[in-house]
Design a protein around this motif. Structure first.
Motif, PDB file in Angstrom:
ATOM      1  N   ARG A 161       0.843  -1.262   0.019  1.00 32.71           N
ATOM      2  CA  ARG A 161      -0.068  -0.007  -0.109  1.00 32.71           C
ATOM      3  C   ARG A 161       0.744   1.331  -0.101  1.00 32.71           C
ATOM      4  N   VAL A 162       2.054   1.003   0.245  1.00 26.58           N
ATOM      5  CA  VAL A 162       3.158   2.194   0.321  1.00 26.58           C
ATOM      6  C   VAL A 162       3.927   2.680  -0.865  1.00 26.58           C
ATOM      7  N   PRO A 163       3.936   3.696  -1.385  1.00 29.23           N
ATOM      8  CA  PRO A 163       4.188   3.967  -2.732  1.00 29.23           C
ATOM      9  C   PRO A 163       5.958   3.770  -2.464  1.00 29.23           C
ATOM     10  N   HIS A 164       6.273   3.275  -3.791  1.00 27.30           N
ATOM     11  CA  HIS A 164       7.809   3.226  -3.973  1.00 27.30           C
ATOM     12  C   HIS A 164       8.386   4.481  -4.046  1.00 27.30           C
ATOM     13  N   ARG A 165       9.741   4.682  -3.312  1.00 28.55           N
ATOM     14  CA  ARG A 165      10.343   5.828  -3.519  1.00 28.55           C
ATOM     15  C   ARG A 165      11.725   5.590  -3.677  1.00 28.55           C
ATOM     16  N   PRO A 166      12.352   6.086  -4.590  1.00 30.71           N
ATOM     17  CA  PRO A 166      14.086   5.945  -4.915  1.00 30.71           C
ATOM     18  C   PRO A 166      14.652   6.076  -3.573  1.00 30.71           C
ATOM     19  N   GLY A 167      15.474   5.321  -3.519  1.00 30.33           N
ATOM     20  CA  GLY A 167      16.552   5.300  -2.245  1.00 30.33           C
ATOM     21  C   GLY A 167      16.003   4.534  -1.164  1.00 30.33           C
ATOM     22  N   GLN A 168      14.871   4.309  -0.870  1.00 32.49           N
ATOM     23  CA  GLN A 168      14.381   3.418   0.093  1.00 32.49           C
ATOM     24  C   GLN A 168      14.474   1.851  -0.102  1.00 32.49           C
ATOM     25  N   GLN A 169      14.891   1.043   0.885  1.00 32.38           N
ATOM     26  CA  GLN A 169      14.788  -0.256   0.956  1.00 32.38           C
ATOM     27  C   GLN A 169      13.526  -0.817   1.672  1.00 32.38           C
ATOM     28  N   ARG A 170      12.986  -1.835   1.090  1.00 33.58           N
ATOM     29  CA  ARG A 170      11.694  -2.538   1.348  1.00 33.58           C
ATOM     30  C   ARG A 170      11.998  -3.990   1.730  1.00 33.58           C
ATOM     31  N   HIS A 171      11.539  -4.248   3.037  1.00 31.35           N
ATOM     32  CA  HIS A 171      11.940  -5.549   3.277  1.00 31.35           C
ATOM     33  C   HIS A 171      10.522  -6.300   3.907  1.00 31.35           C
ATOM     34  N   PRO A 172       9.916  -7.008   2.857  1.00 31.36           N
ATOM     35  CA  PRO A 172       8.553  -7.460   3.197  1.00 31.36           C
ATOM     36  C   PRO A 172       8.765  -9.100   3.897  1.00 31.36           C
ATOM     37  N   SER A 173       7.694  -9.464   4.667  1.00 30.22           N
ATOM     38  CA  SER A 173       7.920 -10.640   5.175  1.00 30.22           C
ATOM     39  C   SER A 173       6.308 -10.975   5.353  1.00 30.22           C
ATOM     40  N   ASP A 174       6.155 -12.352   5.828  1.00 32.78           N
ATOM     41  CA  ASP A 174       4.809 -13.001   6.216  1.00 32.78           C
ATOM     42  C   ASP A 174       4.167 -12.535   7.162  1.00 32.78           C
ATOM     43  N   ASN A 175       2.735 -12.925   7.248  1.00 31.54           N
ATOM     44  CA  ASN A 175       1.949 -12.423   8.292  1.00 31.54           C
ATOM     45  C   ASN A 175       2.083 -12.792   9.784  1.00 31.54           C
ATOM     46  N   LYS A 176       2.952 -13.971   9.783  1.00 27.60           N
ATOM     47  CA  LYS A 176       2.989 -14.529  11.265  1.00 27.60           C
ATOM     48  C   LYS A 176       4.251 -14.632  11.701  1.00 27.60           C
ATOM     49  N   VAL A 177       5.162 -13.504  11.460  1.00 28.02           N
ATOM     50  CA  VAL A 177       6.452 -13.433  12.084  1.00 28.02           C
ATOM     51  C   VAL A 177       6.716 -12.185  12.508  1.00 28.02           C
ATOM     52  N   GLU A 178       5.951 -11.725  13.424  1.00 27.78           N
ATOM     53  CA  GLU A 178       5.656 -10.279  14.153  1.00 27.78           C
ATOM     54  C   GLU A 178       7.163 -10.131  14.781  1.00 27.78           C
ATOM     55  N   SER A 179       7.634 -11.209  15.722  1.00 28.34           N
ATOM     56  CA  SER A 179       8.636 -10.892  16.472  1.00 28.34           C
ATOM     57  C   SER A 179       9.914 -10.893  15.623  1.00 28.34           C
ATOM     58  N   GLU A 180      10.063 -11.683  14.682  1.00 26.01           N
ATOM     59  CA  GLU A 180      11.351 -11.672  13.851  1.00 26.01           C
ATOM     60  C   GLU A 180      11.320 -10.264  13.094  1.00 26.01           C
ATOM     61  N   ARG A 181      10.079  -9.925  12.586  1.00 23.36           N
ATOM     62  CA  ARG A 181      10.101  -8.609  11.758  1.00 23.36           C
ATOM     63  C   ARG A 181      10.677  -7.677  12.820  1.00 23.36           C
ATOM     64  N   ALA A 182      10.079  -7.673  14.167  1.00 25.61           N
ATOM     65  CA  ALA A 182      10.407  -6.478  15.005  1.00 25.61           C
ATOM     66  C   ALA A 182      12.095  -6.349  15.083  1.00 25.61           C
ATOM     67  N   GLU A 183      12.460  -7.664  15.437  1.00 30.77           N
ATOM     68  CA  GLU A 183      14.122  -7.899  15.842  1.00 30.77           C
ATOM     69  C   GLU A 183      14.778  -7.208  14.381  1.00 30.77           C
ATOM     70  N   PHE A 184      14.068  -7.567  13.450  1.00 27.33           N
ATOM     71  CA  PHE A 184      14.973  -7.358  12.074  1.00 27.33           C
ATOM     72  C   PHE A 184      14.936  -5.702  11.756  1.00 27.33           C
ATOM     73  N   ALA A 185      13.863  -4.954  12.166  1.00 23.00           N
ATOM     74  CA  ALA A 185      13.834  -3.542  12.111  1.00 23.00           C
ATOM     75  C   ALA A 185      14.664  -2.959  13.134  1.00 23.00           C
TER      76      ALA A 185
END
Length: 503
Positions: A300-324
């Motif tokens: 849903r978020v527009p792509h912007r030059p220079g930004q890095q996007r890190h998508p993941s699955d819906n059930k890995v909230e803790s892993e996503r938080a640790e990665f961030a």
């Protein structure tokens, strides 16, 4: 435009003259257009605005093209920044002035004379000519000659693009309230704030509050004598004239300075698309170097030059938080994207849980709120949550069903309206039916129940059914359920809960 005829001598008529709004550009006479020069030279009357001191910047720009035979109409403002004793105040004094000025120009037009009204920059861009145009253009043949604006001149003098690709450029008057300026500056990619002078302290505070001061630039009298450019942060507010602008240039062409320390901001994007995004959230998304989130929400978020996007699955909230948080430890400005409000069954708690552990104790974490699904769904039908209500998740993935059942019973017995999140999925099919049974022990069978799916999205569907008719087959993970209290009304396709509870 229509051509007005006026009475001449011996019954003859004189064709009405033509009105021109002439854009002169930002100040350098060499930046006037060829058409502007032609019109000024051929006009019978040249009109220009000035303050009471009598000096006119517009006239000085066009001076080399004026002829001795020109009739000059000096339109002198009764007030500029000072107070007035006019009974209508500043606005009343200016309205009276514009009416009188338009009448003076109309007299020339009625006599068949061509009138050129000079305007710095572009006549239709924050210019005084517009007030003449609104009062005369419907009566006289009119042409507007566009001019180079101060915005374009400022960008040229800074030597940096204003906006690139799909960036949004916002132009703001510095006279807006500070909170409004802050919100708009936080939400946009690039911006120009005009009308500085006395507003400069307010504008700089707004730029600072929006987190944009490091990238902000200042341009004074672009293309004119006394031109000055500088970082906005370095400008002495006592030296700022009206003819100056604040510029937040393209983030693509001029990326904001890298932060000294990394940070994480958890952003609520609302239940669906851009219409539900707050200005603060929009600004934080634009400022981030890395975006982390569930793939569906990142899309849903527009792509912007220079930004890095890190998508993941819906059930890995803790892993996503640790990665961030790991990215932030490496000095990155990270945005964790969450749907709805990040503090309501979403990513804020997941990030804060991990951030509370020893490796991440020094990483700053902020939460930016968003419109949550319960409020979005309620707005579609009226105000079913207009009195006390409880919010409960029916998902037993992180807590046992016994706890959910206990809380449902307690909230229902307290006669609270309910917002039920995460009601069902492919692997959870019985919870809605069990919840209905528990609620019917405390609520009438005809209690209004709102089923809202994909609110704000392309497949939005919202309907209201009696509690007894709540069918689990009609519910999935993208549905939120709102259950009324004993006082909730359902009339004319509107559901609302009264503000007053009976004694």
């Amino acid at each position: 435009m229509s051509e007005q005829q006026t009475a001449g001598t011996a019954g003859e008529t004189t064709p009405a003259g033509r009105l021109y709004g002439v854009g002169l550009g930002p100040g350098d006479p060499s930046l006037m257009t060829v058409r502007a020069v032609e019109v000024i030279r051929e006009a019978d009357v040249v009109a220009y605005h000035s303050a009471r001191h009598g000096r006119s910047i517009a006239r000085s720009i066009a001076a080399r093209h004026l002829r001795p035979e020109h009739i000059e109409e000096k339109l002198v403002y009764p007030v500029t920044t000072e107070t007035t004793d006019h009974p209508g105040g500043y606005r009343g004094a200016m309205e009276e002035f514009y009416a009188e000025a338009a009448a003076r120009l109309a007299a020339h037009l009625d006599a068949g004379r061509t009138v050129a009204v000079l305007a710095e920059g572009d006549p239709m861009f924050y210019g005084s000519y517009m007030h003449m145009h609104k009062r005369l253009a419907d009566r006289y043949d009119t042409e507007v000659i566009p001019g180079v604006t101060s915005v374009s001149a400022a960008a040229a003098r800074l030597g940096t693009p204003l906006a690139e690709g799909e960036e949004v450029l916002t132009i703001l008057p510095g006279t807006l309230p500070e909170e409004e300026l802050t919100a708009r500056l936080a939400a946009t990619d690039a911006a120009v704030v005009m009308k500085l002078g006395r507003t400069f302290p307010t504008v700089r505070r707004a730029v600072t509050e929006a987190g944009r001061l490091p990238e902000a630039r200042y341009v004074e009298r672009a293309t004119m004598d006394g031109e000055r450019t500088a970082p906005l942060a370095d400008v002495d507010e006592q030296t700022v004239p009206y003819f100056s602008v604040a510029v937040l240039p393209s983030r693509v062409a001029s990326p904001p300075p890298a932060p000294e320390h990394g940070s994480v901001v958890v952003i609520g994007t609302g239940p669906a698309g851009p219409l539900w995004l707050t200005p603060e959230a929009r600004g934080e998304l634009a400022a981030a170097q890395d975006l982390v989130g569930y793939t569906t929400y990142l899309d849903r978020v527009p792509h912007r030059p220079g930004q890095q996007r890190h998508p993941s699955d819906n059930k890995v909230e803790s892993e996503r938080a640790e990665f961030a948080l790991d990215l932030a430890r490496r000095g990155r400005r990270v945005a964790v994207v969450s749907s709805g409000d990040p503090g309501v069954f979403a990513m804020a708690t997941a990030v804060l849980e991990v951030a509370a552990t020893e490796p991440y104790a020094d990483v700053p974490v902020r939460v930016v709120p968003g419109v949550t699904a319960a409020n979005a769904a309620a707005s579609r039908v009226g105000a079913p949550l207009g009195h006390d209500y409880a919010v409960i998740s029916l998902s037993d993935r992180l807590k046992p069903w016994e706890v959910i059942a206990q809380r449902l019973a307690a909230a229902a017995s307290a006669d609270l309206a309910l917002a039920l999140y995460n009601p069902g999925s492919r692997s959870r099919t019985w919870q809605v039916g069990k919840a209905r049974e528990l609620l019917l022990e405390h609520r009438a069978p005809d209690t209004p129940v709102v089923l809202a799916r994909d609110v704000g999205g392309p497949t939005e569907r919202v309907r209201t059914v009696p509690l007894a008719d709540l069918n689990p087959a009609d519910v999935d993970m993208r549905t939120i359920i709102l259950v009324g209290s004993s006082q909730t009304q359902h009339t004319n396709n509107t559901v609302w809960t009264p503000r007053r509870y009976p004694d």
